[in-house]
Design a protein around this motif. Structure first.
Motif, PDB file in Angstrom:
ATOM      1  N   GLU A  74       0.848  -1.204   0.000  1.00 31.05           N
ATOM      2  CA  GLU A  74       0.000   0.000   0.000  1.00 31.05           C
ATOM      3  C   GLU A  74       0.882   1.252   0.000  1.00 31.05           C
ATOM      4  OE1 GLU A  74      -3.319   0.026  -0.089  1.00 31.05           O
ATOM      5  OE2 GLU A  74      -4.053  -1.829   0.832  1.00 31.05           O
TER       6      GLU A  74
ATOM      7  N   TYR B 260       2.458   1.671  -3.466  1.00 33.65           N
ATOM      8  CA  TYR B 260       1.484   2.168  -4.450  1.00 33.65           C
ATOM      9  C   TYR B 260       1.076   3.617  -4.170  1.00 33.65           C
ATOM     10  CZ  TYR B 260       0.508  -2.552  -6.290  1.00 33.65           C
ATOM     11  OH  TYR B 260       0.592  -3.774  -6.876  1.00 33.65           O
ATOM     12  N   GLY B 261       1.314   4.071  -2.936  1.00 31.15           N
ATOM     13  CA  GLY B 261       0.813   5.397  -2.554  1.00 31.15           C
ATOM     14  C   GLY B 261      -0.635   5.368  -2.117  1.00 31.15           C
ATOM     15  N   THR B 262      -1.167   4.156  -1.939  1.00 34.09           N
ATOM     16  CA  THR B 262      -2.577   4.042  -1.548  1.00 34.09           C
ATOM     17  C   THR B 262      -2.758   4.120  -0.043  1.00 34.09           C
ATOM     18  OG1 THR B 262      -2.229   1.663  -1.766  1.00 34.09           O
ATOM     19  CG2 THR B 262      -3.403   2.776  -3.530  1.00 34.09           C
TER      20      THR B 262
ATOM     21  N   ARG C 219      -1.712   6.372   2.048  1.00 31.52           N
ATOM     22  CA  ARG C 219      -2.128   7.707   2.465  1.00 31.52           C
ATOM     23  C   ARG C 219      -3.594   7.961   2.102  1.00 31.52           C
ATOM     24  NH1 ARG C 219       1.485   8.922  -1.959  1.00 31.52           N
ATOM     25  NH2 ARG C 219       0.423   9.931  -3.701  1.00 31.52           N
ATOM     26  N   TYR C 220      -4.015   7.441   0.962  1.00 29.56           N
ATOM     27  CA  TYR C 220      -5.413   7.663   0.565  1.00 29.56           C
ATOM     28  C   TYR C 220      -6.370   6.842   1.423  1.00 29.56           C
ATOM     29  CZ  TYR C 220      -4.055  10.621  -3.273  1.00 29.56           C
ATOM     30  OH  TYR C 220      -3.563  11.666  -3.997  1.00 29.56           O
ATOM     31  N   LEU C 221      -5.957   5.625   1.818  1.00 29.03           N
ATOM     32  CA  LEU C 221      -6.797   4.852   2.743  1.00 29.03           C
ATOM     33  C   LEU C 221      -6.939   5.601   4.059  1.00 29.03           C
ATOM     34  CD1 LEU C 221      -5.588   1.157   2.284  1.00 29.03           C
ATOM     35  CD2 LEU C 221      -7.857   2.074   1.785  1.00 29.03           C
ATOM     36  N   LEU C 222      -5.815   6.106   4.578  1.00 28.88           N
ATOM     37  CA  LEU C 222      -5.843   6.734   5.896  1.00 28.88           C
ATOM     38  C   LEU C 222      -6.665   8.023   5.895  1.00 28.88           C
ATOM     39  CD1 LEU C 222      -2.201   6.082   7.131  1.00 28.88           C
ATOM     40  CD2 LEU C 222      -4.302   4.922   7.822  1.00 28.88           C
ATOM     41  N   ILE C 223      -6.643   8.760   4.784  1.00 28.71           N
ATOM     42  CA  ILE C 223      -7.441   9.996   4.784  1.00 28.71           C
ATOM     43  C   ILE C 223      -8.854   9.759   4.265  1.00 28.71           C
ATOM     44  CG2 ILE C 223      -5.421  11.493   4.561  1.00 28.71           C
ATOM     45  CD1 ILE C 223      -6.163  11.911   1.640  1.00 28.71           C
ATOM     46  N   SER C 224      -9.168   8.529   3.929  1.00 25.88           N
ATOM     47  CA  SER C 224     -10.504   8.274   3.335  1.00 25.88           C
ATOM     48  C   SER C 224     -11.684   8.479   4.290  1.00 25.88           C
ATOM     49  CB  SER C 224     -10.541   6.876   2.730  1.00 25.88           C
ATOM     50  OG  SER C 224     -10.495   5.893   3.705  1.00 25.88           O
TER      51      SER C 224
ATOM     52  N   ASP D  67       5.412   8.337  10.322  1.00 23.89           N
ATOM     53  CA  ASP D  67       5.114   9.415   9.377  1.00 23.89           C
ATOM     54  C   ASP D  67       4.866   8.774   8.020  1.00 23.89           C
ATOM     55  OD1 ASP D  67       5.248  11.474  11.102  1.00 23.89           O
ATOM     56  OD2 ASP D  67       7.219  12.198  10.486  1.00 23.89           O
ATOM     57  N   ILE D  68       3.672   9.000   7.477  1.00 25.50           N
ATOM     58  CA  ILE D  68       3.361   8.408   6.184  1.00 25.50           C
ATOM     59  C   ILE D  68       3.872   9.352   5.102  1.00 25.50           C
ATOM     60  CG2 ILE D  68       1.569   7.430   4.706  1.00 25.50           C
ATOM     61  CD1 ILE D  68       1.838   6.016   7.414  1.00 25.50           C
ATOM     62  N   THR D  69       5.070   9.080   4.635  1.00 19.52           N
ATOM     63  CA  THR D  69       5.671   9.961   3.624  1.00 19.52           C
ATOM     64  C   THR D  69       5.631   9.323   2.250  1.00 19.52           C
ATOM     65  OG1 THR D  69       7.811   9.017   4.177  1.00 19.52           O
ATOM     66  CG2 THR D  69       7.252  11.087   5.226  1.00 19.52           C
ATOM     67  N   SER D  70       5.114   8.112   2.179  1.00 18.34           N
ATOM     68  CA  SER D  70       5.062   7.420   0.887  1.00 18.34           C
ATOM     69  C   SER D  70       3.933   7.982   0.041  1.00 18.34           C
ATOM     70  CB  SER D  70       4.842   5.939   1.089  1.00 18.34           C
ATOM     71  OG  SER D  70       3.644   5.733   1.789  1.00 18.34           O
TER      72      SER D  70
END
Lengths: 267, 319
Positions: A87, A90-92, A94-99, A264-267
């Motif tokens: 995840e 893929y960069g996903t 960060r999108y899961l966490l802010i979803s 820190d989610i920097t990916s």
């Protein structure tokens, strides 16, 4: 969320391939034994291998006990190692966490879904073994390791008993894979870390000087599955395996959470 | 909002993030008023994305304070995020999942963070809104970068959002896509969403934004209404005459007011006069009074780009 994660895991090609590999081991083992007979090795570590040609039930059992040292830990490490690392890559993530989904919830959902995957993979392997065994070898009353005879149905139930013990034994590997997955953004790296730890523990488990630490080694109670085919069934090693697994799960999931909650989610 | 007090949807105080001693974000104070289209400007590597990640709770600040909707971040992040849609540092997709399946997955995982009536979003509508309805079932790896950006935007718009945080949303888009994106942002703003948009492409921001903040090397150089940024810049009066060289000489003798003159090469060039020193009508009288012909005289507003360059002193790393 759990259903979504299951769907995500089961509808990808890698999962299909891993099932194929596990099924192929049972199939190949069956074909080899059917073609060449039991062989004359005797005395080896696996008490079920010699029994296959007498009763098909033992094919499933042998497949699991043969694969439990390398292939099953590898397949599970690969699947669990993807949990967060893939995840992140893929960069996903960060999108899961802010979803949004909370980090704790995501960890729990992934752990449950991957445990389900491990469950399904091993049950699948047992079932392929059972079917191939029934086709290639005699079907009938089963002789236990203690020398008594039980019905075929009882034997089949014990095969799935072996599968359940194996599933229990890999719960720590699911935890290890997830833990490794929170430590790196590379899925293959995480799988390597996880599988590497399993192999190192297997090696340490075989060093006589470390015998006092053996109960800590993941693979120490893998052979507990043998006890399912005793008569009566001996549960003491299964129980020790359970404690050991709970210990490893506690450690790996605590490390995972410690890492994930502060990362820190920097990916 | 009572008593005419403007509510700030995002508020940062002394926001700082350092990595191994170097400060990527250095004490930034931000105030993003409700209802604004807020342009967050800075060259690449100026700390925009790091700031946005901190606002979204993805990374924790080294020091400083963040409030979104008045709630403390990251402590209250879970109550805030359902109201926020975001695109962060480009799209993040699963190569083998289709756009439809991607949005489904995001919606499924965030299901329990929303009220019951918002749990089943209209995915087809979200895809249609960004123009992806025709490729909705194609694998994501077959999409162009612009399409991936659109999908990321569709994800941000999947639910009704009061605040949209868009980090370089037009990256990789073709001109047509950029125009559509601009229209979409205007539309979203008119529906009542507050929009926080980061960019290093200035002309996009200039046409959209009501407010801007400019950062460089992690420091905030300016924030406020776009017009007040322009107002900080000296305006100029540009004069074209029949003989620019002599007029320039004349004006500087009389008023000392000539900013710049490139009159040596011919008529098309103009003389720049600082209107705070001498009023335009005085210039006009002086030119005509001295017997020259006055072709053109107009006051120029500085562009955002000029304002930006004067703030950052750096043109080369803007684009």
């Amino acid at each position: 969320m759990y259903i979504e994660e299951l769907r995500f895991i089961f509808f990808r090609r890698r999962t299909a391939i891993s099932f194929f590999v596990l099924g192929a081991i049972a199939l190949l083992l069956g074909i080899v034994v059917a073609t060449f007979g039991n062989g004359r090795g005797g005395g080896g570590g696996n008490p079920f291998l010699d029994q296959i040609s007498h009763n098909g039930v033992f094919l499933g059992v042998s497949a699991i006990t043969t694969a439990q040292i390398v292939i099953i830990p590898l397949v599970i490490s690969v699947a669990a190692g993807e949990a967060f690392a893939q995840e992140a890559a893929y960069g996903t993530l960060r999108y899961l966490l802010i979803s949004p989904i909370s980090r704790l919830r995501l960890l729990v959902v992934k752990a449950l879904a991957l445990s389900t995957y491990a469950f399904a993979a091993i049950i699948f392997m047992a079932t392929v073994g059972l079917i191939v065994g029934a086709i290639l070898f005699p079907v009938g009353n089963v002789t236990t390791l203690s020398g008594t005879t039980v019905s075929y149905i009882d034997g089949v139930a014990r095969l799935y008993g072996v599968a359940l013990v194996e599933i229990l034994s890999v719960m720590s590997i699911v935890g290890l894979g997830i833990m490794a997955s929170t430590l790196t953004d590379s899925a293959i790296g995480a799988a390597s870390i996880s599988f590497g730890i399993v192999v190192i523990l297997e090696i340490l488990n075989n060093i006589p000087q470390l015998v006092h630490f053996a109960p800590l080694m993941l693979s120490n109670y893998f052979s507990a599955s043998n006890d399912i085919f005793r008569s009566p069934i001996v549960y003491s090693n299964v129980l020790k395996d359970l404690y050991e697994q709970l210990g490893w799960m506690a450690v790996t999931y605590l490390v995972s959470w410690a890492r994930l909650s502060t990362k820190d989610i920097t990916s | 909002m009572n008593g005419g007090e403007e509510l700030n949807l995002i508020e940062c105080r002394g926001l700082t993030k350092s990595y191994g001693g170097s400060k990527v974000v250095n004490g930034i104070d931000l105030e993003v008023p409700e209802g604004s289209i807020f342009g967050f400007l800075g060259p690449n590597g100026s700390g925009k994305t790091t700031t946005i990640r901190m606002i979204l709770g993805l990374i924790s600040p080294t020091s400083g304070e963040i409030r979104v909707f008045g709630e403390e971040i990251p402590k209250k992040i879970e109550s805030v995020l359902p109201k926020v849609g975001a695109v962060v540092e480009g799209p993040g997709l699963y190569p083998s999942l289709s756009p439809r399946r991607y949005l489904e997955r995001m919606a499924n995982h965030s299901r329990y963070s929303r009220p019951k009536d918002q749990r089943n979003p209209d995915i087809s509508a979200a895809l249609a809104r960004v123009g992806l309805d025709k490729v909705a079932d194609r694998r994501s790896k077959a999409l162009s970068l612009g399409m991936k950006q659109r999908l990321s935007l569709a994800n941000a718009l999947l639910f009704p959002r009061q605040l949209l945080i868009l980090d370089e949303p037009t990256n990789g888009m073709d001109p047509q896509g950029i125009v559509e994106m601009r229209e979409l942002i205007t539309e979203l703003a008119s529906e009542g969403s507050t929009i926080f948009i980061s960019s290093h492409i200035l002309f996009e921001i200039e046409q959209l934004c009501s407010h801007v903040a400019v950062v460089q090397h992690g420091n905030l150089l300016f924030q406020g209404e776009l017009d007040s940024l322009r107002a900080q810049m000296p305006t100029r009066v540009s004069v074209k005459t029949s003989d620019n060289a002599r007029v320039a000489l004349l004006l500087s003798e009389q008023f000392g007011a000539v900013v710049a003159s490139n009159s040596s090469t011919g008529e098309s060039d103009a003389i720049q006069v600082d209107p705070s020193v001498v009023a335009p009508e005085v210039v006009a009288k002086a030119v005509i009074g001295a017997g020259f012909e006055l072709y053109e005289l107009h006051q120029e507003r500085p562009t955002l780009e000029e304002a930006f360059v004067s703030l950052t002193g750096a043109r080369s790393d803007v684009y």
